[in-house]
Motif scaffolding. Structure first.
Motif, PDB file in Angstrom:
ATOM      1  N   ALA A 429      30.325  11.696   0.443  1.00  0.00           N
ATOM      2  CA  ALA A 429      30.468  10.566   1.365  1.00  0.00           C
ATOM      3  C   ALA A 429      29.879  10.915   2.732  1.00  0.00           C
ATOM      4  CB  ALA A 429      31.939  10.180   1.499  1.00  0.00           C
ATOM      5  N   GLN A 430      30.121  12.142   3.176  1.00  0.00           N
ATOM      6  CA  GLN A 430      29.567  12.604   4.453  1.00  0.00           C
ATOM      7  C   GLN A 430      28.039  12.612   4.412  1.00  0.00           C
ATOM      8  OE1 GLN A 430      30.528  13.317   7.467  1.00  0.00           O
ATOM      9  NE2 GLN A 430      28.699  14.390   8.187  1.00  0.00           N
ATOM     10  N   LYS A 431      27.471  13.091   3.317  1.00  0.00           N
ATOM     11  CA  LYS A 431      26.012  13.147   3.201  1.00  0.00           C
ATOM     12  C   LYS A 431      25.399  11.746   3.191  1.00  0.00           C
ATOM     13  CE  LYS A 431      25.976  17.583   0.789  1.00  0.00           C
ATOM     14  NZ  LYS A 431      25.744  18.287  -0.506  1.00  0.00           N
ATOM     15  N   ILE A 432      26.094  10.806   2.574  1.00  0.00           N
ATOM     16  CA  ILE A 432      25.601   9.430   2.569  1.00  0.00           C
ATOM     17  C   ILE A 432      25.639   8.861   3.981  1.00  0.00           C
ATOM     18  CG2 ILE A 432      26.106   7.078   1.758  1.00  0.00           C
ATOM     19  CD1 ILE A 432      26.973   8.309  -0.907  1.00  0.00           C
ATOM     20  N   ALA A 433      26.712   9.155   4.708  1.00  0.00           N
ATOM     21  CA  ALA A 433      26.804   8.698   6.099  1.00  0.00           C
ATOM     22  C   ALA A 433      25.681   9.316   6.940  1.00  0.00           C
ATOM     23  CB  ALA A 433      28.166   9.060   6.681  1.00  0.00           C
ATOM     24  N   GLU A 434      25.415  10.601   6.739  1.00  0.00           N
ATOM     25  CA  GLU A 434      24.339  11.262   7.464  1.00  0.00           C
ATOM     26  C   GLU A 434      22.990  10.630   7.145  1.00  0.00           C
ATOM     27  OE1 GLU A 434      24.697  15.285   6.224  1.00  0.00           O
ATOM     28  OE2 GLU A 434      26.352  15.759   7.612  1.00  0.00           O
ATOM     29  N   THR A 435      22.813  10.248   5.884  1.00  0.00           N
ATOM     30  CA  THR A 435      21.559   9.617   5.461  1.00  0.00           C
ATOM     31  C   THR A 435      21.298   8.334   6.241  1.00  0.00           C
ATOM     32  OG1 THR A 435      21.776  10.544   3.233  1.00  0.00           O
ATOM     33  CG2 THR A 435      20.312   8.633   3.480  1.00  0.00           C
TER      34      THR A 435
END
Length: 623
Positions: A429-435
């Motif tokens: 979820a964090q990586k998607i937000a960073e994306t």
């Protein structure tokens, strides 16, 4: 003009009285004196849920095409009306004729999910039909069940006269003809049950006997009458042009249904082979509908209903080979006519963002992805066939296209799960937000990104490679959810991530019912007698009732939920032949433990056995 079964006084007192009055657009009215069979088609949940069920609508349409059959609908009364009906001795009735179900020849009940089981007893009880089939005399309807839960009918076996295993378009005509022939010959109820048991796909529980070992596992399961098959083979249609019964004029509900739209079924089956997914196994092999037929059906259905939305239904819409052509046609055909197109079950690795941009309204509602597991290791275990790279790329393309809300669905409690796998949900979820912040320039952002993470708890289902797997306790599930929750809070973008999880006690009960045997029927009955009803509805579910029922019946739920089955154990549903072989499921169970991915059906045939329905040869052992 029909006389309503409920008085105006009662209708004014109950919530959403339109649930009970019938008379909707496209509902079928016939003269009961001119038909030979009256069939009551029941969905054991509230009207708004049942009216969204495609399978029920297909059978309703199909049965009513026969001049000798009148099929009517009924649904579970909401608790407010249930109370009134009991107080005033009002029998449960069908919507079309408003006449008592007790007077029908058949009562067909759709078994869509385990948490509706006490509602089934409510329907029988309010209809004045003995709850157990052994207590029904000659004048009671034949009670038949079908649907996904019929693939393990044993927890409900004492309550049903028969079950239909498979897709309804195949042998119902033979069943109706056998019923008429038995009636004409002066046969009794048992004569018909014996005749029905010989029809492929029909399972009559009273004609089979189960014995148990000292450890509680099944010792034997066998028919007790001559010519009754040891195995009941799933029935399904193969030629989707000649055998499919399209619903061109579905009934239009009086009130807003859960799925308030036209549903266009584009294919059956799934090529993917996710090891947790029962539907992906029991509905094999994949069968597509012709795109030109679908185009014409779309025109007719929208014209006959007045709906403003059309949904393309399948287990994996992205895998329909003519999806692009069909969607482009719908966009062009209904341009400017305020018709919205819904595309559920799209896979992120086949995400047609250009199509979604055209069919979703301008407000860019949230997109839904289902990674199912937080780590690549666990996604390989469940054979999801989805990499983190593909997930992040798809999310990035969506963000570039103007979306800033994403829903992510995961499961907790999957076989071989570790703490790292759980934490991986928060990390993804964090990586998607960073994306989002990487691919969308600051001046183009519409507020911050919103990632909604939901976790359900894993329930092993029959006829999947995980049917042998153990579950966890309710407390275990809560602890797993806490791991995810705490890890979400530790992420840099925690304010953009919302996390919620499913109720663990409901999951535990679902697991008990999903893999239960006939001994579980006593628990269902006891729970119903104690007041259990509408268990799928959070506000009505009372887990204490079920725990009390199990204690009084001497049934240990953990025997059904926490125990890993051995491969040589006889499972309650082993008498059903779904086409997918036990050897294939065993092989997939072993590959899951090893974390080995199995290619999808279009990449390589895995010899599951289902191709025998298409006249193919099972290559099992050769691959």
């Amino acid at each position: 003009m029909r006389k309503l079964a409920l008085s105006d006084e009662i209708l004014l007192k109950v919530d959403k009285a339109a649930r009970y009055i019938g008379g909707e657009v496209n509902s079928v009215m016939k003269d009961k004196n001119e038909v030979e069979i009256r069939f009551a088609m029941c969905f054991p949940d509230v009207y708004e849920i049942g009216m969204s069920n495609l399978g029920m609508m297909i059978l309703y349409n199909m049965f009513n095409q026969r001049e000798d059959v009148w099929c009517e609908r009924l649904f579970s009364p909401w608790p407010d009306l249930d109370k009134v009906m009991r107080e005033q001795n009002i029998p449960l009735f069908a919507l079309e004729s408003q006449e008592p179900i007790r007077d029908f020849d058949f009562l067909g009940i759709t078994l869509g999910y385990e948490m509706c089981y006490t509602n089934i007893l409510q329907v029988l009880d309010l209809s004045g039909i003995p709850l157990k089939s052994a207590n029904r005399g000659e004048d009671f309807p034949i009670v038949i069940g079908g649907g996904a839960c019929a693939y393990n009918p044993e927890p409900l076996a004492p309550f049903f006269d028969m079950f239909y295993i498979g897709e309804g378009e195949t042998v119902y005509d033979a069943l109706f003809d056998a019923y008429k022939a038995n009636k004409k010959a002066g046969g009794i109820r048992r004569d018909f049950l014996l005749a029905a048991a010989k029809i492929p796909g029909i399972y009559v529980p009273s004609l089979y006997e189960v014995t148990y070992k000292e450890d509680g596992t099944i010792a034997s399961f066998a028919p007790t009458a001559d010519d009754v098959p040891e195995k009941v083979q799933k029935q399904l249609i193969i030629d989707m042009e000649k055998e499919y019964r399209a619903v061109e004029a579905p009934v239009v509900p009086h009130i807003k249904a859960t799925q308030d739209r036209v549903t266009l079924e584009i294919q059956r089956g799934c090529i993917r082979g996710c090891r947790f997914c029962q539907a992906g196994m029991i509905y094999r092999p994949t069968r597509e509908r012709d795109v030109e037929t679908l185009k014409e059906s779309a025109r007719i259905m929208l014209k006959n209903t007045g709906h403003e939305e059309i949904s393309l239904s399948s287990l994996s819409s992205s895998d329909y080979s003519q999806l692009k052509e069909l969607v482009n046609f719908l966009i062009e055909e209904f341009h400017g006519k305020a018709v919205n197109i819904s595309l559920p079950s799209l896979r992120i690795d086949a995400f047609a963002l250009d199509v979604m941009s055209k069919v979703q309204d301008v407000k860019k509602s949230s997109l839904t992805f289902a990674p199912e597991a937080g780590s690549q290791r666990l996604r390989d275990v469940i054979n999801k066939g989805l990499t983190e790279e593909v997930i992040l790329h798809g999310a990035g393309e969506a963000f570039k296209g103007g979306w800033n809300q994403v829903k992510l669905y995961f499961m907790l409690g999957l076989p071989t799960e570790t703490e790292d796998d759980m934490k991986g949900i928060a990390h993804l979820a964090q990586k998607i937000a960073e994306t989002y912040y990487e691919v969308v320039p600051k001046e183009q952002r519409k507020g911050k990104v919103q990632i909604n993470v939901s976790t359900s708890f894993f329930v092993p289902k029959p006829f999947t490679p995980f049917q042998w797997a153990p579950m966890y306790t309710e407390q275990d599930f809560v602890e797993k959810a806490k791991v995810v929750k705490n890890e979400v809070r530790a992420q840099l973008n925690q304010r953009s991530i919302r996390y919620n999880w499913h109720e663990p006690d409901v999951t535990a009960l679902e697991g008990f019912l999903a893999r239960g045997d006939r001994r579980c029927a006593d628990v269902i009955l006891k729970a119903y007698e104690k007041g259990a009803l509408y268990d799928a509805w959070t506000e009505n579910f009372d887990y204490d009732i079920w725990k009390e029922a199990m204690a009084e019946c001497g049934v240990d739920m953990t025997f059904y939920t926490l125990r890993e089955r051995s491969l040589d154990e006889i499972l309650p549903w082993d008498f059903i032949d779904t086409g997918v072989s036990r050897r294939f499921l065993e092989r997939e169970w072993q590959r899951a433990k090893e974390g080995v991915v199995t290619e999808n059906c279009r990449q390589k045939c895995s010899a599951c056995g289902a191709m025998k329905f298409k006249g193919g040869v099972c290559l099992e052992g050769k691959n």
